[in-house]
Design a protein around this motif. Structure first.
Motif, PDB file in Angstrom:
ATOM      1  N   GLU A 170       1.027  -1.085   0.050  1.00 57.75           N
ATOM      2  CA  GLU A 170      -0.056  -0.144   0.056  1.00 57.75           C
ATOM      3  C   GLU A 170       0.953   1.102  -0.052  1.00 57.75           C
ATOM      4  OE1 GLU A 170      -3.800   1.743   0.052  1.00 57.75           O
ATOM      5  OE2 GLU A 170      -3.901  -0.324   0.638  1.00 57.75           O
ATOM      6  N   ASP A 171       0.551   2.105  -0.981  1.00 57.08           N
ATOM      7  CA  ASP A 171       1.311   3.356  -1.007  1.00 57.08           C
ATOM      8  C   ASP A 171       0.583   4.580  -0.478  1.00 57.08           C
ATOM      9  OD1 ASP A 171       3.544   2.388  -1.970  1.00 57.08           O
ATOM     10  OD2 ASP A 171       2.976   2.744  -4.131  1.00 57.08           O
ATOM     11  N   VAL A 172       0.693   5.055   0.537  1.00 57.53           N
ATOM     12  CA  VAL A 172      -0.104   6.123   1.215  1.00 57.53           C
ATOM     13  C   VAL A 172       0.403   7.423   1.076  1.00 57.53           C
ATOM     14  CG1 VAL A 172      -1.119   6.883   3.516  1.00 57.53           C
ATOM     15  CG2 VAL A 172      -0.745   4.374   3.206  1.00 57.53           C
ATOM     16  N   HIS A 173      -0.371   8.251   0.300  1.00 57.31           N
ATOM     17  CA  HIS A 173       0.151   9.720   0.144  1.00 57.31           C
ATOM     18  C   HIS A 173      -0.128  10.582   1.218  1.00 57.31           C
ATOM     19  CE1 HIS A 173       1.652   8.458  -4.099  1.00 57.31           C
ATOM     20  NE2 HIS A 173       0.291   7.815  -4.002  1.00 57.31           N
ATOM     21  N   LEU A 174       0.791  11.554   1.539  1.00 59.33           N
ATOM     22  CA  LEU A 174       0.470  12.300   2.758  1.00 59.33           C
ATOM     23  C   LEU A 174      -0.431  13.600   1.968  1.00 59.33           C
ATOM     24  CD1 LEU A 174       2.949  11.056   3.850  1.00 59.33           C
ATOM     25  CD2 LEU A 174       3.491  13.221   4.738  1.00 59.33           C
ATOM     26  N   THR A 175      -1.327  14.170   2.805  1.00 65.93           N
ATOM     27  CA  THR A 175      -2.294  15.048   2.182  1.00 65.93           C
ATOM     28  C   THR A 175      -1.457  16.448   2.234  1.00 65.93           C
ATOM     29  OG1 THR A 175      -3.173  15.131   4.393  1.00 65.93           O
ATOM     30  CG2 THR A 175      -4.526  13.965   2.820  1.00 65.93           C
TER      31      THR A 175
END
Length: 326
Positions: A263-268
Motif C-alpha cells: 500500500e502506498d499512502v500519499h501524505l495530504t
C-alpha cells in the motif's frame, strides 16, 4: 580522569583523589551521553578516544557547525523531520518541539549519506526493493558467482525492459559491466527495506526505511548503510507523518503490514525533511554535544572557508572593494 572531567563540566569540582567512585562514574555517564556513547559509566575504548580529542578539534567542530547553520536554507514549517548524520538520530519536530526521536543507521564511511532538503510525500507499506545498479554490479554479482541460487533464496527477481522476467542463470554476473537489467526484491520479512519505506524524492535517490536487521540499532556506532537512513521504530514515525489522516492510525498501519498487502499512502500535506551534518551543537539546557566527524567533512569545510576568505582578502578580489580599483 577527575581533572579532565572537571575541565569539561562533567564533574563538579572536588578535591577527591580516591578510587573510581559513584560520583566519577556518573561524570563518565554524562560525558558519554554528550558524545553519543552508551552511558554505562565504565571506561570503554570509544569513551577513551572521545576523551583524547583535542580542544582545538572540538573548537573546529563548533566553528564548522556554526558555518553550516548560517548557510542552511531550509523551510522548517510547523512539522518537519531532521536527520543528523553524525549523531545517527532522526527527530520529528512539531511547533518547535521534538515530538519523536529515533535511532537511525546511516551511510558507511565509503558510502556516505548526503546532506539534503526534501519533502516527504508518501509512506509505502510492504514495499518492494529495486536494487540500485551499483549494488547489483558489485554485491549481488559477487553473491551469484558464489551461490547461483542466491537470487531465488533472497526472494529476488531479475527484470529486463518493461519489467519482463529474465532467467538469472542467463545473466553475466562477472561484474565487469554495468547491468542492463534490474534486480527487485519482493516484499516480506526478508526484504531489505523491512515493512515501511518513507518516500522523499531527491537527486540522490535516498530515503528512510525499516530494516530486517533491527539488532544493528543497539550499537552506538550506526554507520552501516549504502546511504539511505534505516529508522528504528519506523512505524511510529509513519503514524506521526500520517496523523492528519485518521484512517491511517498506528493500528491500521500494523494491520496492513500484517496482511502483506502493498500500500502506498500519499501524505495530504508534504512534510519537509532535512538531512544535516552537525558534529557539535548545544541543547536547550545548554549542554554541549559532540559527535565524531565520521566523514571528515568539518576539516574540508573549514579549509574551503579559509581559502575563500584568503582569496577575498587579497587586494581587489573582495566584491566590496573590487569597484574601487576601476
Amino acid at each position: 580522569m577527575r581533572k579532565r572531567l572537571i575541565i569539561t563540566g562533567d564533574l563538579a569540582a572536588d578535591k577527591s583523589t580516591g578510587p573510581y567512585d559513584d560520583a566519577l562514574g556518573e561524570a563518565v555517564k554524562r560525558f558519554q551521553a554528550r558524545h553519543g556513547l552508551a552511558a554505562t559509566g565504565t571506561m570503554t575504548p570509544r569513551t577513551l578516544t572521545a576523551l583524547n580529542v583535542s580542544v582545538h578539534k572540538r573548537i573546529q567542530q563548533l566553528e564548522a557547525s556554526l558555518e553550516r547553520l548560517a548557510n542552511m536554507d531550509f523551510k522548517f514549517g510547523e512539522r518537519y523531520v531532521v536527520v543528523n548524520i553524525p549523531a545517527a538520530y532522526a527527530e520529528a519536530v512539531e511547533k518547535g518541539k521534538v515530538m519523536r526521536r529515533y535511532r537511525v543507521i546511516v551511510g558507511k564511511t565509503d558510502k556516505p549519506s548526503p546532506t539534503l532538503t526534501a519533502d516527504i510525500t508518501s509512506v509505502n507499506l510492504n514495499p518492494t526493493w529495486t536494487v540500485p545498479s551499483s549494488i547489483s554490479k558489485t554485491e549481488i554479482s559477487a553473491h551469484m558467482r558464489k551461490d547461483p541460487g542466491y537470487i531465488q533464496r533472497m526472494h529476488m527477481e531479475v527484470l529486463g525492459a518493461n519489467d519482463s522476467p529474465i532467467d538469472p542463470h542467463s545473466v553475466d554476473w562477472s561484474g565487469s559491466r554495468t547491468p542492463n537489467f534490474t534486480v527487485r526484491q519482493q516484499s516480506g520479512a526478508w526484504n531489505a527495506l523491512g515493512a515501511v519505506k518513507i518516500d522523499m524524492p531527491n537527486p540522490y535517490s535516498v530515503y528512510m526505511h525499516d530494516t530486517n536487521q533491527r539488532n544493528l540499532f543497539a550499537d552506538d556506532y550506526r554507520f552501516d548503510s549504502h546511504g539511505c537512513a534505516r529508522v528504528d521504530n519506523v512505524r511510529d514515525l509513519a503514524a506521526w507523518l500520517l496523523k492528519d489522516q485518521p484512517k491511517w492510525s498506528r493500528a491500521e498501519i500494523d494491520k496492513v503490514i500484517a496482511s502483506g498487502t502493498r500500500e502506498d499512502v500519499h501524505l495530504t500535506s508534504k512534510v519537509p525533511v532535512a538531512w544535516i551534518y552537525l558534529t557539535a551543537w548545544m541543547t536547550k539546557d545548554q549542554v554541549i554535544q559532540f559527535r565524531n566527524d565520521i566523514y571528515d567533512q568539518d576539516t574540508q569545510l573549514l579549509e574551503a572557508t579559509a581559502e575563500e576568505a584568503a582569496f577575498f582578502n587579497q587586494a581587489g578580489n573582495h566584491p566590496l572593494t573590487a569597484h574601487l580599483a576601476q
